[in-house]
Design a protein around this motif. Structure first.
Motif, short mmCIF file in Angstrom:
data_model
loop_
_atom_site.label_atom_id
_atom_site.label_comp_id
_atom_site.label_asym_id
_atom_site.label_seq_id
_atom_site.Cartn_x
_atom_site.Cartn_y
_atom_site.Cartn_z
N GLU A 141 0.69 -1.29 -0.04
CA GLU A 141 0.34 -0.27 0.16
C GLU A 141 0.93 1.67 -0.21
N GLY A 142 1.70 1.04 -0.84
CA GLY A 142 3.08 2.51 -0.92
C GLY A 142 3.50 2.36 0.00
N VAL A 143 3.83 1.05 0.56
CA VAL A 143 5.25 1.74 1.91
C VAL A 143 6.28 0.81 1.02
N ILE A 144 7.95 1.04 0.41
CA ILE A 144 8.53 0.14 0.49
C ILE A 144 8.95 -0.70 1.52
N ALA A 145 8.82 -1.96 1.23
CA ALA A 145 9.59 -2.88 2.62
C ALA A 145 9.96 -3.64 1.12
N GLU A 172 14.10 6.70 14.25
CA GLU A 172 14.80 8.34 14.05
C GLU A 172 13.58 8.58 13.31
N SER A 173 14.30 9.99 12.70
CA SER A 173 13.08 11.12 12.54
C SER A 173 13.10 10.29 11.06
N GLY A 174 12.33 10.48 10.19
CA GLY A 174 12.22 10.77 8.68
C GLY A 174 12.08 8.57 8.50
N VAL A 175 12.44 7.85 9.31
CA VAL A 175 12.26 6.33 9.10
C VAL A 175 11.17 6.02 8.46
N GLY A 176 10.00 6.56 8.59
CA GLY A 176 8.74 6.00 8.20
C GLY A 176 7.92 5.61 9.23
N LYS A 177 8.09 5.99 10.32
CA LYS A 177 7.07 5.93 11.52
C LYS A 177 5.09 5.89 11.07
N GLU A 178 5.14 7.27 10.58
CA GLU A 178 3.75 8.00 9.09
C GLU A 178 3.40 7.03 8.93
N VAL A 179 4.30 6.04 7.93
CA VAL A 179 3.76 5.62 6.99
C VAL A 179 3.35 4.58 7.78
N ILE A 180 4.40 3.84 8.76
CA ILE A 180 3.34 2.38 8.92
C ILE A 180 1.72 2.77 9.86
N LEU A 242 -0.78 9.43 18.20
CA LEU A 242 0.42 10.61 18.65
C LEU A 242 1.56 10.45 18.21
N ASP A 243 1.82 11.59 17.05
CA ASP A 243 2.99 11.85 16.74
C ASP A 243 4.05 12.04 18.09
N GLU A 244 5.46 12.13 17.91
CA GLU A 244 6.17 12.87 18.91
C GLU A 244 5.35 12.65 20.37
N LEU A 324 15.50 0.88 -4.30
CA LEU A 324 14.43 1.21 -4.29
C LEU A 324 13.32 2.47 -4.09
N LEU A 325 13.95 2.34 -2.84
CA LEU A 325 12.76 3.65 -1.88
C LEU A 325 13.63 4.95 -3.02
N ALA A 326 15.01 4.97 -3.75
CA ALA A 326 15.13 6.23 -4.54
C ALA A 326 14.38 5.68 -6.08
N TYR A 328 11.35 4.43 -6.44
CA TYR A 328 9.72 4.94 -6.15
C TYR A 328 9.87 6.42 -6.47
N PHE A 329 10.80 6.95 -5.67
CA PHE A 329 10.41 8.59 -5.41
C PHE A 329 11.29 9.61 -6.56
N LEU A 330 11.75 8.62 -7.71
CA LEU A 330 12.24 8.50 -8.55
C LEU A 330 11.39 9.52 -9.43
N ASN A 359 17.46 10.23 6.93
CA ASN A 359 16.66 8.55 6.52
C ASN A 359 15.61 8.50 5.28
N VAL A 360 14.03 8.16 5.72
CA VAL A 360 13.98 8.29 4.25
C VAL A 360 13.66 9.17 3.48
N ARG A 361 13.20 10.21 4.79
CA ARG A 361 12.53 11.78 4.28
C ARG A 361 13.74 12.27 3.42
N GLU A 362 15.00 12.31 4.33
CA GLU A 362 16.10 13.36 3.62
C GLU A 362 15.97 12.41 2.08
N MET A 363 16.25 11.84 2.09
CA MET A 363 16.28 10.18 0.71
C MET A 363 15.28 10.85 -0.07
N GLN A 364 13.88 11.37 -0.07
CA GLN A 364 12.99 11.81 -1.01
C GLN A 364 13.01 12.86 -1.42
N ASN A 365 13.41 13.74 -0.06
CA ASN A 365 13.62 15.76 -0.86
C ASN A 365 14.37 15.53 -1.66
N1 LIG Z 1 8.82 2.15 3.62
C1 LIG Z 1 8.24 3.53 2.57
N2 LIG Z 1 8.08 3.58 2.10
C2 LIG Z 1 7.71 5.12 0.93
N3 LIG Z 1 7.95 5.49 1.61
C3 LIG Z 1 7.96 6.04 2.27
C4 LIG Z 1 8.96 4.82 2.96
N4 LIG Z 1 9.25 5.50 4.72
C5 LIG Z 1 9.11 6.47 5.02
N5 LIG Z 1 8.42 6.73 3.64
C6 LIG Z 1 8.41 8.71 2.94
O1 LIG Z 1 9.35 9.80 3.98
C7 LIG Z 1 9.32 10.71 4.65
C8 LIG Z 1 9.21 10.66 5.96
O2 LIG Z 1 7.97 9.71 6.59
P1 LIG Z 1 7.65 10.20 8.11
O3 LIG Z 1 6.59 10.72 7.95
O4 LIG Z 1 6.44 8.50 7.85
O5 LIG Z 1 9.05 9.07 9.09
P2 LIG Z 1 8.91 9.58 10.51
O6 LIG Z 1 9.35 8.26 11.11
O7 LIG Z 1 6.96 9.82 10.47
O8 LIG Z 1 9.26 11.16 10.58
P3 LIG Z 1 9.69 11.62 12.29
O9 LIG Z 1 9.83 11.38 12.77
O10 LIG Z 1 10.29 12.90 11.42
O11 LIG Z 1 7.13 11.87 12.22
C9 LIG Z 1 7.17 10.09 3.87
O12 LIG Z 1 6.72 11.17 2.90
C10 LIG Z 1 6.88 9.23 3.81
O13 LIG Z 1 5.46 8.93 2.82
#
Ligand SMILES: Nc1ncnc2c1ncn2[C@@H]1O[C@H](COP(=O)(O)OP(=O)(O)OP(=O)(O)O)[C@@H](O)[C@H]1O
Length: 446
Positions: A141-145, A172-180, A242-244, A324-326, A328-330, A359-365
């Motif tokens: 569902e859009g979560v690359i793993a 860590e920040s940007g690892v994808g906690k919110e996507v999970i 409840l983030d953060e 894969l993530l690279a 995907y974001f490309l 983490n992933v956020r840095e790569m996406q940006n």
């Molecule tokens: N496995 C993944 N597949 C696809 N996109 C991902 C994945 N992990 C993270 N991302 C993307 O990377 C960005 C950061 O992810 P996310 O916001 O879930 O991180 P976070 O751990 O909740 O960060 P923070 O701690 O700063 O809140 C989002 O735009 C998200 O869509």
């Protein structure tokens, strides 16, 4: 007149009289069966069968049974579906039998064709399923793993979704906690119920209480005069994220704990308790245990939140996910800006070697930026901001010295291999033996 009608019919028609003699047939009958008038008309149908012109007579059967009869008849090597219909006179006796027929050899070959087509469609379906399965293994569902660590996370998510247990996402920040968190919600039985996301760090401390728990009218100056339900109430029957959570002010943690234990809230300035049914997912990039040790986070709340902890590893610990993530974001950025940029192999290698502190956020940006700013169609390692040895500036707080050294080793090896192609040459350039290089590569998972 009736003769004209019969002859005009595209479908074969044959008429027999009450005594079993053939009296009329149309041209379509000859076209389909190959039987001519002289073989049938004026002759008794018993004789026609005897002569082997038809295998069986439906008209004789109708005469006997006095009702509609359908049989399969073989004529001139063709298989025909023949239906005879009786016509009754005023006294209720059969006066004529009208027979029509259909060539089912043609139907049969159509049937065979259809089953071949079905078989083919099935084969393609299986192939698509295998392909989809491959895709599903990578994108959930859009979560690359694709790495073992992330697939473990996805497995755990699948296991817990049927239950309403409280989940704590760590990483860590940007690892994808919110996507999970999104995935847990999407796969849960509450997927079409409210999903309320609260970033505890983004709400001013003095407002968190009223935001979360709501307030009754006149509770404080500046409040909405009608009162307001809090986010917990809004999440009723659904999920609250409840983030953060590590940013939750200490003085509110007790109230939050009570809500999570009793599953009821009391609005500020109110006395009545309101029952709520919510699933709680919280997330933090802080080390809650050390916050507990330092007295900045309540231990009882920590245990209440930490029923199902899910640790999401940093990107540098799951290098298989990087290409894969690279890509995907490309794809995402290419679609967004209607471009068609590519990442070259050396760019992907350099990305694999980089430590990605964001983490992933840095790569996406970064990829979105590169897609826009790179003039050429190919994005190469030289376009990456970290390809000039800036990758492993030690970050003493985040990483142990051993890890930093491993990162440097990994980067040097990947560079040497990508430049010199063989381990023999790469080892020579790196100043180590080929077997030492191969061992190191195995240890570093290259
Ligand atoms: N496995 C993944 N597949 C696809 N996109 C991902 C994945 N992990 C993270 N991302 C993307 O990377 C960005 C950061 O992810 P996310 O916001 O879930 O991180 P976070 O751990 O909740 O960060 P923070 O701690 O700063 O809140 C989002 O735009 C998200 O869509």
């Amino acid at each position: 007149m009736y003769e004209k009608v019969i002859n005009a019919s595209y479908d074969p028609i044959f008429i027999a009289d009450k005594d079993g003699y053939g009296i009329k047939m149309n041209e379509a009958y000859t076209r389909v069966t190959g039987i001519t008038e002289d073989q049938l008309i004026g002759r008794h149908l018993k004789d026609v069968v005897k002569d082997g012109i038809i295998s069986e007579s439906v008209s004789l059967k109708v005469l006997k049974e006095k009702k509609q009869v359908t049989i399969i008849q073989h004529v001139n090597g063709k298989e025909l579906l023949v239906t005879g219909n009786p016509i009754f006179d005023d006294k209720g006796n059969v006066s004529h039998i009208v027979t029509n027929l259909r060539n089912i050899s043609a139907l049969k070959s159509l049937e065979a064709e259809l089953s071949r087509t079905k078989e083919l469609a099935n084969k393609y379906l299986q192939e698509i399923k295998i392909y989809q399965k491959k895709e599903d293994m990578i994108s959930h569902e859009g979560v690359i793993a694709n790495s073992r660590q992330m697939l473990n996370v996805i497995n755990l998510v699948q296991k817990i979704t049927p239950f309403n247990s409280t989940v704590l996402l760590l990483g860590e920040s940007g690892v994808g906690k919110e996507v999970i968190a999104n995935l847990i919600q999407k796969w849960s039985t509450r997927s079409n119920k409210p999903f309320i996301k609260v970033n505890c760090a983004a709400i001013p401390k003095e407002l968190i209480e009223s935001e979360l728990f709501g307030y009754e009218k006149g509770a404080f100056t500046g409040a909405d005069s009608r009162g307001r339900p809090g986010l917990f109430e809004q999440a009723h029957t659904g999920t609250i994220f409840l983030d953060e959570i590590g940013e939750m002010p200490l003085q509110l943690q007790g109230k939050l704990l009570r809500v999570l234990q009793e599953f009821e809230v009391t609005r500020i300035g109110g006395r009545r308790t309101i029952k709520i049914d919510v699933r709680v997912i919280s997330a933090t990039n802080k080390d809650l245990e050390s916050l507990v040790k330092r007295g900045e986070f309540r231990e009882d709340l920590y245990y209440r939140l930490n029923i199902i902890p899910i640790k999401i590893p940093p990107l540098r610990k799951r290098q298989e996910d990087i290409p894969l993530l690279a890509n995907y974001f490309l794809d995402q950025a290419n679609q967004k800006y209607h471009l068609n940029k590519q990442l070259t192999d050396d760019a992907l290698l350099a990305m694999k070697a980089y430590a990605w502190p964001g983490n992933v956020r840095e790569m996406q940006n970064l990829i979105e930026r590169l897609v826009i700013t790179t003039e050429a169609d190919d994005i190469t390692a030289s376009h990456l901001p970290f390809s000039n040895q800036t990758a492993f500036v030690p970050q003493p707080i985040q990483k142990k010295m051993k890890e930093v050294l491993q990162d440097i080793e990994r980067e040097m090896i990947l560079k040497a291999i990508s430049e010199y192609k063989t381990t023999r040459k790469a080892a020579e350039v790196l100043g180590i033996s080929q077997s030492a290089l191969v061992k190191k590569m195995q240890r570093l998972g290259i």
